[in-house]
Design a protein around this motif. Structure first.
Motif, PDB file in Angstrom:
ATOM      1  N   GLY A  10       0.823  -1.211   0.000  1.00 28.02           N
ATOM      2  CA  GLY A  10       0.000   0.000   0.000  1.00 28.02           C
ATOM      3  C   GLY A  10       0.852   1.253   0.000  1.00 28.02           C
ATOM      4  O   GLY A  10       0.516   2.243  -0.647  1.00 28.02           O
ATOM      5  N   PHE A  11       1.974   1.198   0.698  1.00 23.58           N
ATOM      6  CA  PHE A  11       2.878   2.347   0.757  1.00 23.58           C
ATOM      7  C   PHE A  11       3.395   2.697  -0.634  1.00 23.58           C
ATOM      8  O   PHE A  11       3.424   3.852  -1.032  1.00 23.58           O
ATOM      9  CB  PHE A  11       4.039   2.045   1.714  1.00 23.58           C
ATOM     10  CG  PHE A  11       5.087   3.120   1.723  1.00 23.58           C
ATOM     11  CD1 PHE A  11       4.865   4.320   2.401  1.00 23.58           C
ATOM     12  CD2 PHE A  11       6.285   2.947   1.047  1.00 23.58           C
ATOM     13  CE1 PHE A  11       5.837   5.324   2.400  1.00 23.58           C
ATOM     14  CE2 PHE A  11       7.253   3.942   1.043  1.00 23.58           C
ATOM     15  CZ  PHE A  11       7.028   5.132   1.721  1.00 23.58           C
ATOM     16  N   ARG A  13       2.017   1.898  -3.543  1.00 25.68           N
ATOM     17  CA  ARG A  13       0.907   2.401  -4.363  1.00 25.68           C
ATOM     18  C   ARG A  13       0.649   3.868  -4.043  1.00 25.68           C
ATOM     19  O   ARG A  13       0.458   4.680  -4.949  1.00 25.68           O
ATOM     20  CB  ARG A  13      -0.371   1.572  -4.136  1.00 25.68           C
ATOM     21  CG  ARG A  13      -0.312   0.184  -4.733  1.00 25.68           C
ATOM     22  CD  ARG A  13      -1.680  -0.475  -4.811  1.00 25.68           C
ATOM     23  NE  ARG A  13      -2.454  -0.407  -3.583  1.00 25.68           N
ATOM     24  CZ  ARG A  13      -2.367  -1.259  -2.575  1.00 25.68           C
ATOM     25  NH1 ARG A  13      -1.521  -2.277  -2.634  1.00 25.68           N
ATOM     26  NH2 ARG A  13      -3.140  -1.132  -1.512  1.00 25.68           N
ATOM     27  N   ASP A  14       0.653   4.194  -2.748  1.00 27.56           N
ATOM     28  CA  ASP A  14       0.433   5.594  -2.339  1.00 27.56           C
ATOM     29  C   ASP A  14       1.504   6.510  -2.926  1.00 27.56           C
ATOM     30  O   ASP A  14       1.211   7.601  -3.409  1.00 27.56           O
ATOM     31  CB  ASP A  14       0.450   5.726  -0.810  1.00 27.56           C
ATOM     32  CG  ASP A  14      -0.770   5.092  -0.155  1.00 27.56           C
ATOM     33  OD1 ASP A  14      -1.739   4.756  -0.886  1.00 27.56           O
ATOM     34  OD2 ASP A  14      -0.750   4.921   1.073  1.00 27.56           O
ATOM     35  N   ARG A  17       0.916   6.951  -6.595  1.00 31.58           N
ATOM     36  CA  ARG A  17      -0.268   7.781  -6.811  1.00 31.58           C
ATOM     37  C   ARG A  17       0.076   9.257  -6.595  1.00 31.58           C
ATOM     38  O   ARG A  17      -0.301  10.108  -7.396  1.00 31.58           O
ATOM     39  CB  ARG A  17      -1.413   7.368  -5.884  1.00 31.58           C
ATOM     40  CG  ARG A  17      -2.698   8.127  -6.207  1.00 31.58           C
ATOM     41  CD  ARG A  17      -3.910   7.808  -5.357  1.00 31.58           C
ATOM     42  NE  ARG A  17      -3.900   6.582  -4.607  1.00 31.58           N
ATOM     43  CZ  ARG A  17      -3.589   6.498  -3.303  1.00 31.58           C
ATOM     44  NH1 ARG A  17      -3.245   7.574  -2.620  1.00 31.58           N
ATOM     45  NH2 ARG A  17      -3.638   5.336  -2.689  1.00 31.58           N
ATOM     46  N   GLU A  18       0.818   9.548  -5.522  1.00 31.24           N
ATOM     47  CA  GLU A  18       1.210  10.939  -5.246  1.00 31.24           C
ATOM     48  C   GLU A  18       2.022  11.535  -6.396  1.00 31.24           C
ATOM     49  O   GLU A  18       1.846  12.695  -6.752  1.00 31.24           O
ATOM     50  CB  GLU A  18       2.029  11.017  -3.952  1.00 31.24           C
ATOM     51  CG  GLU A  18       1.177  10.957  -2.708  1.00 31.24           C
ATOM     52  CD  GLU A  18       2.017  10.925  -1.446  1.00 31.24           C
ATOM     53  OE1 GLU A  18       3.133  11.500  -1.442  1.00 31.24           O
ATOM     54  OE2 GLU A  18       1.570  10.318  -0.462  1.00 31.24           O
ATOM     55  N   GLU A  29      -6.222   0.676  -8.613  1.00 32.64           N
ATOM     56  CA  GLU A  29      -5.050   0.160  -7.914  1.00 32.64           C
ATOM     57  C   GLU A  29      -5.292  -1.306  -7.624  1.00 32.64           C
ATOM     58  O   GLU A  29      -6.376  -1.684  -7.185  1.00 32.64           O
ATOM     59  CB  GLU A  29      -4.827   0.912  -6.598  1.00 32.64           C
ATOM     60  CG  GLU A  29      -4.425   2.351  -6.787  1.00 32.64           C
ATOM     61  CD  GLU A  29      -4.127   3.052  -5.466  1.00 32.64           C
ATOM     62  OE1 GLU A  29      -3.813   2.375  -4.472  1.00 32.64           O
ATOM     63  OE2 GLU A  29      -4.212   4.289  -5.442  1.00 32.64           O
TER      64      GLU A  29
END
Length: 118
Positions: A10-11, A13-14, A17-18, A29
């Motif tokens: 998840g980190f 992906r975040d 995304r940012e 995602e």
């Protein structure tokens, strides 16, 4: 540009995304290759960022499946530096390029723009 992000972290992906959401549309995602293939079929993104090492179905298998369905699919592999052998397999599976973790905004955008132009 419509982008699909696939990574079991998840980190990560975040982080992607940012980097991407300012100029691109994140259409989905996925946490593994199975989800990535399903989302690709539903969303038909312009480009997929695909982690190599994931549970259930790895990024190489998912890339192979996606490029079999859509020979024009654009997939960028996300890799750790020590995954050189898997990178060769990824290119054989149809990946267009790769970026290395930890992601640097400049290299992510350069790779994306290079593939979009190519």
């Amino acid at each position: 540009m419509d982008v699909l992000i696939t990574d079991d972290s998840g980190f990560m992906r975040d982080l992607l995304r940012e980097i991407l959401e300012e100029d691109h549309n994140i259409v989905g995602e996925a946490e593994n290759g199975v989800e990535a293939v399903e989302l690709y079929q539903e969303e038909e993104p312009d480009i997929v960022f695909m982690d190599i090492v994931m549970p259930i179905k790895d990024g190489i298998e998912a890339t192979d499946e996606i490029t079999d369905m859509d020979p024009n699919a654009k997939v960028v592999m996300c890799t750790s530096v020590e995954q050189a052998e898997q990178m060769k397999d990824s290119i054989k599976a149809g990946a267009e390029g790769y970026i290395t973790k930890p992601f640097q905004k400049e290299s992510v955008l350069e790779e994306l723009n290079s593939i979009a132009a190519g």
